[in-house]
Write an enzyme that holds these catalytic residues in place. Structure first.
Site, PDB file in Angstrom:
ATOM      1  N   LEU A  75       0.830  -1.201   0.000  1.00  0.00           N
ATOM      2  CA  LEU A  75       0.000   0.000   0.000  1.00  0.00           C
ATOM      3  C   LEU A  75       0.863   1.248   0.000  1.00  0.00           C
ATOM      4  O   LEU A  75       2.058   1.199   0.321  1.00  0.00           O
ATOM      5  CB  LEU A  75      -0.938  -0.032   1.207  1.00  0.00           C
ATOM      6  CG  LEU A  75      -1.823  -1.296   1.248  1.00  0.00           C
ATOM      7  CD1 LEU A  75      -2.440  -1.493   2.616  1.00  0.00           C
ATOM      8  CD2 LEU A  75      -2.892  -1.234   0.164  1.00  0.00           C
ATOM      9  N   THR A 103       5.940   0.557   2.453  1.00  0.00           N
ATOM     10  CA  THR A 103       6.917   1.387   3.157  1.00  0.00           C
ATOM     11  C   THR A 103       6.145   2.390   3.993  1.00  0.00           C
ATOM     12  O   THR A 103       5.675   3.418   3.487  1.00  0.00           O
ATOM     13  CB  THR A 103       7.848   2.110   2.166  1.00  0.00           C
ATOM     14  OG1 THR A 103       8.528   1.135   1.367  1.00  0.00           O
ATOM     15  CG2 THR A 103       8.879   2.960   2.910  1.00  0.00           C
ATOM     16  N   LYS A 173      14.360  -0.224   6.028  1.00  0.00           N
ATOM     17  CA  LYS A 173      13.920   0.301   4.734  1.00  0.00           C
ATOM     18  C   LYS A 173      14.057   1.821   4.699  1.00  0.00           C
ATOM     19  O   LYS A 173      14.503   2.393   3.685  1.00  0.00           O
ATOM     20  CB  LYS A 173      12.468  -0.115   4.467  1.00  0.00           C
ATOM     21  CG  LYS A 173      11.837   0.523   3.214  1.00  0.00           C
ATOM     22  CD  LYS A 173      12.565   0.140   1.931  1.00  0.00           C
ATOM     23  CE  LYS A 173      12.027   0.862   0.708  1.00  0.00           C
ATOM     24  NZ  LYS A 173      10.748   0.362   0.249  1.00  0.00           N
TER      25      LYS A 173
END
Length: 271
Positions: A75, A103, A173
């Site tokens: 998403l 993310t 990330k």
């Protein structure tokens, strides 16, 4: 589905929510690998190609996850992830594994984890790599949580880096993607400086490519990747919300100001 595919069909059923530029090729990898796949996307038409290949379209997020062994979400941002969580959490059954590849940052991941019913496991597994690597199953998957039960499924999407407990994949990330975004912005400014100094473009590019910035130069000139500037701005905003990062704050300002490039790949910063 042809007979050969039927012979290799996996017993694990998967619900995939979010069929954007990254989600669609990831879902297609799982479908081709023989997983029973139910898909949902806010814009329903984006599911049509996968349905034509054998996936089942769900009318709502809750319908998609009901009965699934594994739920995967890809998403756009924290708001989208939390909204989908509101819809699916009541429909998740004990024994389900939810893999969030979005993310969204560790704070949102921890919020998602806090909403889970007993017996449902969450893995935060954001990915590094663009649409090209999603299509070929060569993503770098940064995983927080226990991945062993879904190791085979994740292997269809790419290679897994185990990061630790839930939330650590999301944290790493932000570190990696911030470095890439900031680096591409720096390459773009280096090219503009070279132009202002009267240097030939090809000389500048080859010299930068041979420097420690080589990998970032490759990304700045990539033609088979797609990471919209608007999403890059979102990712940098998540990072700068954690701690003071003045250089990345400047990069975020540039990304936000370039509304004309919002839907363009990050490499458009060179223009």
């Amino acid at each position: 589905m042809n007979s050969e595919k039927a012979k290799t069909k996996k017993s694990t059923t998967v619900a995939f929510l979010g069929l954007g530029n990254m989600g669609a090729p990831m879902a297609r990898r799982l479908l081709a690998a023989g997983y029973g796949l139910t898909v949902w996307n806010r814009t329903a038409s984006k599911a049509e190609a996968l349905v034509a290949e054998g996936a089942v379209a769900a009318a709502s997020p809750a319908d998609a996850v009901r009965g699934a062994d594994v739920v995967i979400t890809m998403l756009a941002d924290p708001a989208a992830a939390l909204a989908v969580a509101d819809a699916i959490v009541p429909a998740l059954r004990a024994g389900t594994t939810w893999i969030d590849t979005s993310t969204v940052g560790p704070d949102t991941v921890r919020e998602l984890a806090s909403r889970l019913p007993e017996g449902v496991a969450l893995i935060d597994a954001p990915v590094m790599g663009s649409v090209d690597r999603a299509a070929t199953g060569e993503l770098l998957i940064l995983a927080g949580g226990e991945t062993a039960p879904v190791a085979g499924l994740l292997a269809e999407l790419g290679s897994v880096t185990r990061c630790g407990e839930v939330g650590t994949g999301a944290a790493l990330k932000l570190v990696l993607i911030s470095g890439v975004i900031g680096g591409v912005a720096l390459v773009a400014e280096s090219l503009r400086l070279a132009t202002a100094l009267g240097l030939p473009p090809e000389l500048t590019r080859s010299a930068l490519a041979a420097s420690p910035l080589g990998g970032l130069v490759g990304r700045a000139f990539a033609t088979d990747a797609y990471f919209p500037v608007a999403l890059a701005a979102k990712d940098v905003s998540l990072a700068t919300g954690v701690v003071g990062l003045p250089v990345l704050e400047a990069v975020r300002g540039v990304l936000v100001e370039r509304g004309d490039l919002a839907g363009e790949d990050l490499s458009a910063l060179r223009d």
